[in-house]
Design a protein around this motif. Sequence first.
Motif, mmCIF file in Angstrom:
data_model
loop_
_atom_site.group_PDB
_atom_site.id
_atom_site.type_symbol
_atom_site.label_atom_id
_atom_site.label_comp_id
_atom_site.label_asym_id
_atom_site.label_seq_id
_atom_site.Cartn_x
_atom_site.Cartn_y
_atom_site.Cartn_z
ATOM 1 N N GLU A 192 0.815 -1.210 0.000
ATOM 2 C CA GLU A 192 0.000 0.000 0.000
ATOM 3 C C GLU A 192 0.853 1.267 0.000
ATOM 4 O O GLU A 192 0.435 2.323 -0.466
ATOM 5 C CB GLU A 192 -0.944 0.038 1.221
ATOM 6 C CG GLU A 192 -1.945 -1.083 1.261
ATOM 7 C CD GLU A 192 -1.387 -2.361 1.889
ATOM 8 O OE1 GLU A 192 -0.445 -2.294 2.691
ATOM 9 O OE2 GLU A 192 -1.902 -3.423 1.545
ATOM 10 N N SER A 193 2.074 1.165 0.539
ATOM 11 C CA SER A 193 2.928 2.349 0.609
ATOM 12 C C SER A 193 3.850 2.472 -0.611
ATOM 13 O O SER A 193 4.636 3.405 -0.693
ATOM 14 C CB SER A 193 3.771 2.308 1.889
ATOM 15 O OG SER A 193 4.652 1.208 1.855
ATOM 16 N N MET A 194 3.716 1.542 -1.555
ATOM 17 C CA MET A 194 4.552 1.572 -2.762
ATOM 18 C C MET A 194 3.754 2.139 -3.929
ATOM 19 O O MET A 194 2.537 1.977 -4.003
ATOM 20 C CB MET A 194 5.022 0.157 -3.110
ATOM 21 C CG MET A 194 5.885 -0.492 -2.053
ATOM 22 S SD MET A 194 6.168 -2.239 -2.361
ATOM 23 C CE MET A 194 7.266 -2.182 -3.736
ATOM 24 N N SER A 195 4.472 2.770 -4.847
ATOM 25 C CA SER A 195 3.819 3.275 -6.057
ATOM 26 C C SER A 195 3.601 2.100 -7.014
ATOM 27 O O SER A 195 4.236 1.046 -6.870
ATOM 28 C CB SER A 195 4.696 4.334 -6.732
ATOM 29 O OG SER A 195 5.853 3.728 -7.282
ATOM 30 N N PRO A 196 2.718 2.247 -7.973
ATOM 31 C CA PRO A 196 2.524 1.168 -8.952
ATOM 32 C C PRO A 196 3.825 0.797 -9.672
ATOM 33 O O PRO A 196 4.091 -0.370 -9.930
ATOM 34 C CB PRO A 196 1.508 1.742 -9.926
ATOM 35 C CG PRO A 196 0.737 2.737 -9.128
ATOM 36 C CD PRO A 196 1.741 3.330 -8.172
ATOM 37 N N ARG A 197 4.654 1.776 -9.965
ATOM 38 C CA ARG A 197 5.940 1.502 -10.624
ATOM 39 C C ARG A 197 6.853 0.674 -9.713
ATOM 40 O O ARG A 197 7.509 -0.253 -10.180
ATOM 41 C CB ARG A 197 6.614 2.815 -11.003
ATOM 42 C CG ARG A 197 7.963 2.603 -11.659
ATOM 43 C CD ARG A 197 8.540 3.882 -12.132
ATOM 44 N NE ARG A 197 7.875 4.177 -13.398
ATOM 45 C CZ ARG A 197 8.125 5.227 -14.140
ATOM 46 N NH1 ARG A 197 8.977 6.126 -13.743
ATOM 47 N NH2 ARG A 197 7.493 5.403 -15.279
#
Length: 62
Positions: A9-14
Amino acid sequence: MTAEFTLPESMSPRERAAEITTILAAAIMRTQLAEAAKPRESALGFLDDQRVHTTPYQEERL
């Protein structure tokens, strides 16, 4: 070796795509290396390092 876990949840899609790509690439490489390390049997029942190369006929000397 210490593993650091990041919540998706704390990561970007990239970042998530990059992590998945890294994991899949490592799995593919391990699979290929494991397959390459196995001794294979040739069509005549010899292992790769036991193959014998011959000529199909003997040259005649006159």
